[in-house]
Enzyme design. Sequence first.
Site, mmCIF file in Angstrom:
data_model
loop_
_atom_site.group_PDB
_atom_site.id
_atom_site.type_symbol
_atom_site.label_atom_id
_atom_site.label_comp_id
_atom_site.label_asym_id
_atom_site.label_seq_id
_atom_site.Cartn_x
_atom_site.Cartn_y
_atom_site.Cartn_z
ATOM 1 N N LYS A 4 0.869 -1.178 0.000
ATOM 2 C CA LYS A 4 0.000 0.000 0.000
ATOM 3 C C LYS A 4 0.906 1.227 0.000
ATOM 4 C CE LYS A 4 -2.323 3.623 1.332
ATOM 5 N NZ LYS A 4 -2.023 4.807 2.138
ATOM 6 N N GLY A 7 -0.097 8.797 -0.082
ATOM 7 C CA GLY A 7 0.260 10.143 -0.483
ATOM 8 C C GLY A 7 1.452 10.728 0.231
ATOM 9 N N GLY A 39 -3.589 11.162 -1.075
ATOM 10 C CA GLY A 39 -4.215 12.248 -0.325
ATOM 11 C C GLY A 39 -3.710 13.639 -0.715
ATOM 12 N N ASP A 151 -5.895 2.673 2.562
ATOM 13 C CA ASP A 151 -5.472 1.616 3.489
ATOM 14 C C ASP A 151 -6.541 0.530 3.553
ATOM 15 O OD1 ASP A 151 -3.103 2.978 4.301
ATOM 16 O OD2 ASP A 151 -4.339 4.286 5.547
ATOM 17 N N LYS A 209 -5.232 2.931 9.008
ATOM 18 C CA LYS A 209 -4.128 2.014 8.690
ATOM 19 C C LYS A 209 -4.123 0.806 9.628
ATOM 20 C CE LYS A 209 -0.916 4.935 7.311
ATOM 21 N NZ LYS A 209 -1.324 5.025 5.909
HETATM 22 N N1 LIG Z 1 0.892 6.619 17.024
HETATM 23 C C1 LIG Z 1 1.254 7.086 15.830
HETATM 24 N N2 LIG Z 1 2.418 6.712 15.263
HETATM 25 C C2 LIG Z 1 2.805 7.171 14.068
HETATM 26 N N3 LIG Z 1 2.055 8.032 13.317
HETATM 27 C C3 LIG Z 1 0.869 8.447 13.811
HETATM 28 C C4 LIG Z 1 0.423 8.007 15.092
HETATM 29 N N4 LIG Z 1 -0.778 8.569 15.333
HETATM 30 C C5 LIG Z 1 -1.059 9.346 14.277
HETATM 31 N N5 LIG Z 1 -0.087 9.287 13.355
HETATM 32 C C6 LIG Z 1 -0.108 10.015 12.076
HETATM 33 O O1 LIG Z 1 -0.434 9.128 11.027
HETATM 34 C C7 LIG Z 1 0.227 9.584 9.855
HETATM 35 C C8 LIG Z 1 0.203 8.494 8.788
HETATM 36 O O2 LIG Z 1 -1.109 8.415 8.247
HETATM 37 P P1 LIG Z 1 -1.469 9.174 6.886
HETATM 38 O O3 LIG Z 1 -1.073 10.604 6.987
HETATM 39 O O4 LIG Z 1 -2.864 8.896 6.537
HETATM 40 O O5 LIG Z 1 -0.438 8.450 5.911
HETATM 41 P P2 LIG Z 1 -0.499 8.016 4.382
HETATM 42 O O6 LIG Z 1 -0.853 9.238 3.598
HETATM 43 O O7 LIG Z 1 0.889 7.530 4.123
HETATM 44 O O8 LIG Z 1 -1.516 6.933 4.248
HETATM 45 C C9 LIG Z 1 1.587 9.976 10.369
HETATM 46 O O9 LIG Z 1 2.276 10.864 9.508
HETATM 47 C C10 LIG Z 1 1.213 10.660 11.688
HETATM 48 O O10 LIG Z 1 0.990 12.034 11.484
HETATM 49 C C1 LIG Z 2 -12.378 8.113 2.190
HETATM 50 C C2 LIG Z 2 -11.023 8.691 2.095
HETATM 51 O O1 LIG Z 2 -10.544 9.307 3.038
HETATM 52 N N1 LIG Z 2 -10.352 8.478 0.954
HETATM 53 C C3 LIG Z 2 -9.024 8.972 0.693
HETATM 54 C C4 LIG Z 2 -8.498 8.238 -0.522
HETATM 55 C C5 LIG Z 2 -7.027 8.508 -0.802
HETATM 56 C C6 LIG Z 2 -6.131 7.979 0.299
HETATM 57 O O2 LIG Z 2 -6.505 7.214 1.171
HETATM 58 O O3 LIG Z 2 -4.848 8.423 0.156
HETATM 59 P P1 LIG Z 2 -3.642 8.219 1.191
HETATM 60 O O4 LIG Z 2 -3.308 6.775 1.210
HETATM 61 O O5 LIG Z 2 -2.596 9.050 0.557
HETATM 62 O O6 LIG Z 2 -4.072 8.741 2.545
HETATM 63 C C7 LIG Z 2 -9.029 10.493 0.435
HETATM 64 O O7 LIG Z 2 -9.989 11.007 -0.110
HETATM 65 O O8 LIG Z 2 -8.007 11.123 0.769
#
Ligand SMILES: Nc1ncnc2c1ncn2[C@@H]1O[C@H](COP(=O)(O)OP(=O)(O)O)[C@@H](O)[C@H]1O
Ligand SMILES: CC(=O)N[C@@H](CCC(=O)OP(=O)(O)O)C(=O)O
Length: 249
Positions: A4, A7, A39, A151, A209
């Site tokens: 996976k 963004g 994202g 995720d 996640k």
């Molecule tokens: N306990 C934690 N440990 C690590 N990261 C965390 C935690 N709680 C929240 N986060 C946040 O989760 C983020 C990762 O999720 P997300 O921004 O959605 O990532 P991605 O875009 O890679 O899917 C990290 O950058 C951090 O800001």
């Molecule tokens: C429902 C929902 O939140 N969908 C996400 C889809 C993209 C995504 O998940 O991107 P990352 O893996 O970079 O976070 C969004 O709109 O941002």
Amino acid sequence: MIVKYGGNAMKSLDLRRAVAAEIAALRAEQTVVVVHGGGPVIERELAARGIPSEFRAGLRVTTPDAMDVVEMALCQLNKQLSQDVGHAVGLMGRDSDLLRAEIFDPTLGRVGRVTGVNADVLRALIGAGLTPVVGCVAVGPDGDALNVNADTAAGAVAGALNEGIVFLTDVDGVYRTYPDPASRAAHLTRAEVEGGIQDGWIAGGMIPKVRAALDALDRGAPFAVIASGMHAGALSAAARGEAGTRITP
Ligand SMILES: Nc1ncnc2c1ncn2[C@@H]1O[C@H](COP(=O)(O)OP(=O)(O)O)[C@@H](O)[C@H]1O
Ligand SMILES: CC(=O)N[C@@H](CCC(=O)OP(=O)(O)O)C(=O)O
């Protein structure tokens, strides 16, 4: 294995290409399916059109207008990633019912909960020596697009294929005291994850996640790891169980 790719770990072109090269290298050892989000790209395209959007518990509230932009942005990214990875076929969850979904919660708009995965399409591509690269827009019961957190989509694909999954992100794993990398948990059980969400040390984008990791295990994935996509060699280290946070049942 499912990778996976999200963004935050693809914010620059150099980083995106570095991760793609790691994915391509991993393919020499095992079959890879990429499921991606985007994202920051979505954010940029929504802002350019003056469409506001907000997150609730890590999910984007998605109006019909926002849905159009999400799909457009992810489709373009899907083609770029497929090209970066090479020997790949880029698909959206809407292609061949790859990801079927229903409305998750009407108050979130067009956000989907995955109800089915067309694993046969993925197996056919893999069988032809191609790497599927899947964007996280699903098809709803009405045939329209639904926005699925990437995720969640990746966890569902891992479960459907009974393959392990590595969630690449911008942190080294799940930290017990965010943002201190020294507090990274090497392993977390379901009970610890649920406790962490309840107590608030697992927050924001980390919630979908860890939930997706647990869901993948429930659906039959043999392992689920959350790891960084920001350093060279991180993906192969995570695949060997030497980096990141491994979520266990
Ligand atoms: N306990 C934690 N440990 C690590 N990261 C965390 C935690 N709680 C929240 N986060 C946040 O989760 C983020 C990762 O999720 P997300 O921004 O959605 O990532 P991605 O875009 O890679 O899917 C990290 O950058 C951090 O800001
Ligand atoms: C429902 C929902 O939140 N969908 C996400 C889809 C993209 C995504 O998940 O991107 P990352 O893996 O970079 O976070 C969004 O709109 O941002």
